[in-house]
Structures are given as structure tokens and as C-alpha cells.
Design a protein around this motif. Structure first.
Motif, PDB file in Angstrom:
ATOM      1  N   GLN A  34      16.441  25.283  50.495  1.00 24.20           N
ATOM      2  CA  GLN A  34      15.672  26.582  49.806  1.00 24.20           C
ATOM      3  C   GLN A  34      16.059  26.319  48.342  1.00 24.20           C
ATOM      4  O   GLN A  34      16.963  26.103  48.079  1.00 24.20           O
ATOM      5  CB  GLN A  34      16.078  27.924  50.364  1.00 24.20           C
ATOM      6  N   HIS A  77      21.447  24.399  50.805  1.00 23.96           N
ATOM      7  CA  HIS A  77      21.297  23.368  52.147  1.00 23.96           C
ATOM      8  C   HIS A  77      22.605  22.842  52.220  1.00 23.96           C
ATOM      9  O   HIS A  77      23.763  23.000  51.600  1.00 23.96           O
ATOM     10  CB  HIS A  77      20.475  22.559  51.628  1.00 23.96           C
ATOM     11  N   LYS A  80      17.740  33.566  55.401  1.00 24.84           N
ATOM     12  CA  LYS A  80      18.234  32.674  55.721  1.00 24.84           C
ATOM     13  C   LYS A  80      17.969  31.912  57.183  1.00 24.84           C
ATOM     14  O   LYS A  80      18.345  31.072  57.737  1.00 24.84           O
ATOM     15  CB  LYS A  80      19.831  33.097  55.922  1.00 24.84           C
ATOM     16  N   HIS A  81      16.921  32.705  57.654  1.00 22.63           N
ATOM     17  CA  HIS A  81      16.351  32.388  59.042  1.00 22.63           C
ATOM     18  C   HIS A  81      15.423  31.538  58.583  1.00 22.63           C
ATOM     19  O   HIS A  81      14.754  30.573  59.688  1.00 22.63           O
ATOM     20  CB  HIS A  81      15.704  33.351  59.618  1.00 22.63           C
ATOM     21  N   GLU A  82      14.943  30.952  57.130  1.00 27.44           N
ATOM     22  CA  GLU A  82      13.923  29.831  57.182  1.00 27.44           C
ATOM     23  C   GLU A  82      14.627  28.758  56.956  1.00 27.44           C
ATOM     24  O   GLU A  82      15.693  28.455  56.890  1.00 27.44           O
ATOM     25  CB  GLU A  82      13.251  30.393  55.690  1.00 27.44           C
ATOM     26  N   GLU A  83      13.945  27.643  56.839  1.00 25.40           N
ATOM     27  CA  GLU A  83      14.289  26.237  56.915  1.00 25.40           C
ATOM     28  C   GLU A  83      14.913  25.839  55.427  1.00 25.40           C
ATOM     29  O   GLU A  83      14.332  26.288  54.376  1.00 25.40           O
ATOM     30  CB  GLU A  83      13.000  25.296  57.134  1.00 25.40           C
ATOM     31  N   LEU A  84      15.998  24.785  55.509  1.00 24.80           N
ATOM     32  CA  LEU A  84      16.477  24.519  54.423  1.00 24.80           C
ATOM     33  C   LEU A  84      15.964  22.916  53.940  1.00 24.80           C
ATOM     34  O   LEU A  84      15.165  22.264  54.986  1.00 24.80           O
ATOM     35  CB  LEU A  84      17.762  24.116  54.688  1.00 24.80           C
TER      36      LEU A  84
END
Length: 559
Positions: free
Chosen positions: A440, A471, A434-438
Motif C-alpha cells: 500500500q 509491505h 489493513k485488510h486490503e492487499e499489500l
């Protein structure tokens, strides 16, 4: 898998001799373990979950005595009836129906021992107990309580006691919702109107299983006589856990006493350390291990792993299995122990005399087509384990529990059953990332397992495809378009029906079905898609909308 830490001196004290550290490091993996770490004072060893009797230094020493030729064959333990009764309340039948008790006199809890006992107890809680759901263990100071004992169904709002590490009395309901251990394990009891309680003849509380013990019976280094209780939903597992604990204490001089457990319709004496007996074929063992064996060899090698043995004929040996060995179920398990006694290092290797012509499996070819389609649509493939847990599979996805394939001896509390769906694995992946960019966009192609309704001991495997998108503006129209594109690329006509699925928002979920001919094979296709329910999203600690689909493909020839 469980890792136990013990000092060399503790092991040597039980063995009665020292072993060179290098020799010990080489020897431990031969009894089904992995060395995690070691230094000049202590060693950390990871044992396979099928050997919970090795989760204490006493259990390790017991097996090593056989390997080293110090004591071979079946360990024998004297057990004296205490004459003490435990009465079981029939109202516990639907809550936590089974209990086993035992007494150990003359224990020594000084030095590292008290800490080791607590760690041993917790390891058993999840190796055998499935994080206390199946089995929970209590160990008490016997000298501060008065028999007989009562295992009763108590009123959550009226009954109270001082729980471990507290100074004030709390009702059972307060413990369940305010105490740390209560909150951790509330899901095991909160659906019931009454909670289990173990009390003595004075009404003093020993334990509220499977939550917490009472402060009254807390162990200290000065404790010399203990009472062990094991409660649970599986009587066989309850008895195995008690046998493992009791025999562990006996290895260091504890005097064992049994107790009478009185149910409404029967009475049993626990612990019951009667060994099991199973026959093994010498010729079959020779074939499977790849070495020439005689009946005398089998007796010798079984003795090294502390299993008794009697020669019945040139080809049949009767194995006498200790009551603490829960891993031996079939002849092949005995053969494995013969190989361990022989020593795996001595077993040679050879190439199989088989020649094959390889070709790609049709099922794998179909999987690769699915992958190409989804990757072409901007999805990233994930691969998760087939093992999951009831919490993730059912509770987090808001699904009602049903029949499933469970793991008899899980390696951890989050790997207790075989998955029936893929979507919960995708939700876990989103949670971890969940810390990665959206946005996904992820998918998985994998196998799920169901119990066969026509055969109690059979399973059915099915191929599934699942995808998820997250997103800030993810919605039903987007996931419908995604599934429609998938069906078009597969040459399928998409038939849609209204569908209510617990994991999805009501009115924003649909069912799809169809069929496709693939390399002259008919594949039936069924599935669903929609907007994931906000509560499910919250259960996985996600913050943005999630849309998802899951599709099953059925063809007995391909998958």
C-alpha cells in the motif's frame, strides 16, 4: 455529535402539555438539532456540541417552553446554602486541582429517569470533559454518606474502597490496572504518585475521580437526595458542568443547595448560578441577520430562547445569559440566538451582488503538481480531517505533547485538536485498510496548524506533504529513493542530514531540506523520512513494516 433519546411522554410531562408529533419534528431543528430517528413512542435527536444543556430532556423542554411562548426569558432557580464544607487537599494542585459540589433534594429517578441521568452524565464527560481529562462528574446517593467531605490526594497502594459494580475492596492501583474503567482511563492518573479521592467524615469513599464512583453511593430508583461532584483541570469548565446538571434537575422540581469548597487560599460556593451580562447592538444584529429589528424585537426573540434582556437604548440591549449557557462568548453569539428566536425558516435568501473573475490559486496549482508526481510514482491520495486527537497525534506517534490549537467544544473524543502533522492521518488510514492487499502506497497534501509564538491568540498555517508505504520488505533504501525522486521532479537538490525522530527507528531516519522557485515565489522545503518505529506500528494495530516521509513547504504568499 451526541444523540439523546427520549419518549414523547417524558417531554410532555415536563412541558405540561402535548405537542403534535409533526409539529415537534419541525420545531426541534429550529433549536440547533438534527432528527436522527423517531417512531410512535420515542425520538432520537442529535444536538450540536455547543449546547450541552440540550443533552437532557429537561434542557430540551426548557428551551421549547420559550419557543412555544409558555415561559419566556431568563429561567430563575432558587438555591439554598447547605452550610456543608468540602476541603481540598493542596497536593492535588498538579494532579486534578478543581472541584465543585452541589446538592439536589427531592429527585425522582423512577422509570426512565435513572437511565437518562447516566446517559446525560456520559455525554457531558466527552462534550465538556474531553473524555474525563478536563472534567469528570460523579452523582451520589446523599443519604448514605455523612458530611463534611474531603477531596484528598491518596496513596495508590494503601487506600482502597469497593468500586462501582464490584463486591470486593480494591486499592487505587488495582482499580487503575484491573478494573475495566480503571484501564480505560489509567492514562489520566498513572503518571502521578498520588490519586484523587473524595471521602466523607467517616472515611467512606464517594469517588476516585476521574475513574469511578464507589459502590456505596450507587444511585437507585429509590434515591431521593443526591450529591453532585465535578472535578477537573479547568475551573470554568468544572463550574459550567455543575451548573448544567443542577439546573436540569431543577427543571423537574429538584431543590438545589450549594456547598462551600475550601481551598488553601480561598473559599468558593458552588454552584454559582449568577447570570452573565453582555450588550448587543440592534443595528448590528439587523445587518448580520438581514432583517429590520427594534430593541423590543430583540428582547422578544431572546426571551424565546430563554435569555433575559433589558433595553438600554434604541440600539443597545443588555442580554442576561443563564449560567448553564457555555456557548455565548461574544456579541455574534447573542445575534445567533436572536436569529434562532426569530426562527431561521422566516429568514429569506438572496444572491450576493458580487461579480468575480476566477483563476486557479497558485497554491492549489503547486498542490496539483505534488499530486501528479506522487500519483505517477504509484501512490494513492488520501484526504483526512484537520481535526485529530491528542492520543493519535502524540501518544500513538510517540511524540511529547506540546502547544497546539485545541477545540473548545469538540464533537467527539477523537476530534479535539488541530493537526500539526499529516503522518498520523496516514497511519490511521493504513489501520482502517489493513485488510486490503499489500503493498500500500498512500500520500496526502494538506494544511497543518501551529500556534504563533509571537501572538497568544494567533495561529500559523503551513502546507505539508506526507507519504507512507507498507509491505513485508519495506526499508530505508526504498523511502530514500522515493523522496529523492520527488525532489528531482520538483527541481530540488536533496540535502540529507542525520536525524532522530521519536516516530522513527533510531539510525534509520534522515532530515531533508532545500528551496525551490515556483512561479517567481521562493518555497522553503524541510522534512524527514525513514522507517517507522515498531511501537508506532503496533499503536495503530499494523502488522507489517511502514516507511514514511513528511515534508513542509513554507511561503506566506502561496499557502
Amino acid at each position: 455529535m451526541p444523540v439523546i433519546t427520549f419518549e414523547y411522554d417524558d417531554l410532555y410531562k415536563i412541558l405540561g402539555k402535548e405537542i403534535p408529533k409533526d409539529e415537534l419534528i419541525d420545531l426541534l431543528p429550529m433549536i440547533s438539532s438534527d432528527i436522527e430517528d423517531y417512531d410512535d413512542n420515542e425520538i432520537k435527536v442529535e444536538f450540536f456540541p455547543n449546547r450541552p444543556d440540550h443533552l437532557s430532556v429537561e434542557g430540551v423542554a426548557r428551551t421549547l417552553k420559550g419557543f412555544l411562548g409558555m415561559k419566556k426569558g431568563l429561567p430563575e432557580y432558587e438555591i439554598e446554602p447547605s452550610g456543608i464544607n468540602v476541603e481540598v487537599d493542596p497536593d492535588l494542585g498538579d494532579i486534578r486541582p478543581y472541584i465543585a459540589f452541589g446538592i439536589v433534594e427531592g429527585v425522582d429517578l423512577t422509570g426512565n429517569k435513572l437511565k437518562q441521568v447516566m446517559e446525560f452524565q456520559e455525554d457531558l464527560h466527552w462534550v465538556i470533559g474531553r473524555d474525563r481529562k478536563k472534567v469528570a462528574i460523579g452523582i451520589h446517593n446523599l443519604d448514605v454518606i455523612k458530611p463534611p467531605f474531603f477531596y484528598e490526594a491518596a496513596d495508590p497502594d494503601k487506600d482502597s474502597f469497593v468500586p462501582l459494580e464490584c463486591i470486593q475492596e480494591m486499592t487505587l492501583n488495582e482499580i487503575l490496572h484491573e478494573h475495566k474503567k480503571g484501564k480505560d482511563y489509567a492514562h489520566l492518573l498513572e503518571k502521578f504518585d498520588k490519586y484523587p479521592l473524595i471521602v466523607d467524615s467517616n472515611g467512606d469513599v464517594l469517588s476516585m475521580p476521574p475513574i469511578i464512583n464507589g459502590e456505596l453511593t450507587k444511585l437507585t430508583e429509590n434515591t431521593r437526595n443526591i450529591l453532585v461532584d465535578v472535578t477537573g483541570t479547568d475551573e470554568k469548565a468544572v463550574n459550567y458542568a455543575l451548573n448544567i446538571i443542577m439546573t436540569s434537575f431543577a427543571e423537574v422540581g429538584g431543590k438545589l443547595k450549594s456547598m462551600n469548597v475550601i481551598y488553601k487560599d480561598r473559599q468558593v460556593q458552588t454552584p454559582d448560578l449568577t447570570p452573565k451580562k453582555k450588550e448587543v447592538s440592534v443595528s448590528n444584529a439587523s445587518k448580520k441577520i438581514g432583517i429590520d429589528l427594534t430593541a423590543e424585537d430583540v428582547v422578544d426573540f431572546l426571551g424565546k430562547v430563554r435569555i433575559g434582556a433589558e433595553i438600554k437604548s434604541e440600539d443597545i440591549v443588555k442580554a442576561v445569559i443563564p449560567a448553564y449557557r457555555i456557548d455565548i462568548l461574544h456579541e455574534v453569539d447573542i445575534i445567533e440566538n436572536i436569529a434562532i428566536g426569530y426562527c431561521f425558516k422566516k429568514i429569506g435568501s438572496e444572491l450576493p451582488e458580487i461579480a468575480t473573475i476566477a483563476e486557479e490559486d497558485k497554491g492549489e496549482t503547486f498542490d496539483n503538481v505534488l499530486r501528479e508526481i506522487l500519483i505517477g510514482m504509484g501512490f494513492i491520495e488520501t484526504m483526512s480531517l484537520m481535526l485529530t486527537s491528542e492520543k493519535v497525534h502524540y501518544k500513538n506517534m510517540m511524540l511529547a505533547e506540546d502547544e497546539r490549537v485545541t477545540v473548545a467544544q469538540p464533537i467527539s473524543t477523537d476530534r479535539t485538536m488541530l493537526r500539526k502533522n499529516l503522518l498520523q492521518g496516514l497511519m490511521e488510514f493504513l489501520e482502517d485498510n489493513k485488510h486490503e492487499e499489500l503493498p500500500q502506497k498512500i500520500f496526502e497534501v494538506g494544511t497543518v496548524v501551529f500556534l504563533d509564538e509571537t501572538c497568544e491568540t494567533c495561529t500559523q498555517d503551513y502546507k505539508k506533504l506526507a507519504g507512507a508505504i507498507t509491505h513485508s520488505t519495506a526499508n530505508f533504501t526504498e523511502i530514500k529513493s522515493t523522496v529523492a525522486a520527488l525532489f528531482v521532479n520538483l527541481g530540488l537538490e536533496m540535502n540529507i542530514e542525520n536525524y532522530n525522530h521519536p516516530s522513527f527507528i533510531k539510525g534509520r531516519c534522515a532530515k531533508v531540506k532545500g528551496s525551490i522557485n515556483w512561479k517567481s515565489e521562493k518555497i522553503d522545503v524541510t522534512g524527514y523520512f525513514g522507517e517507522v518505529h515498531p511501537e508506532v506500528i503496533t499503536n495503530f494495530n499494523l502488522e507489517y513494516p511502514v516507511i514514511a516521509f513528511e515534508i513542509m513547504f513554507k511561503n506566506s504568499e502561496l499557502f
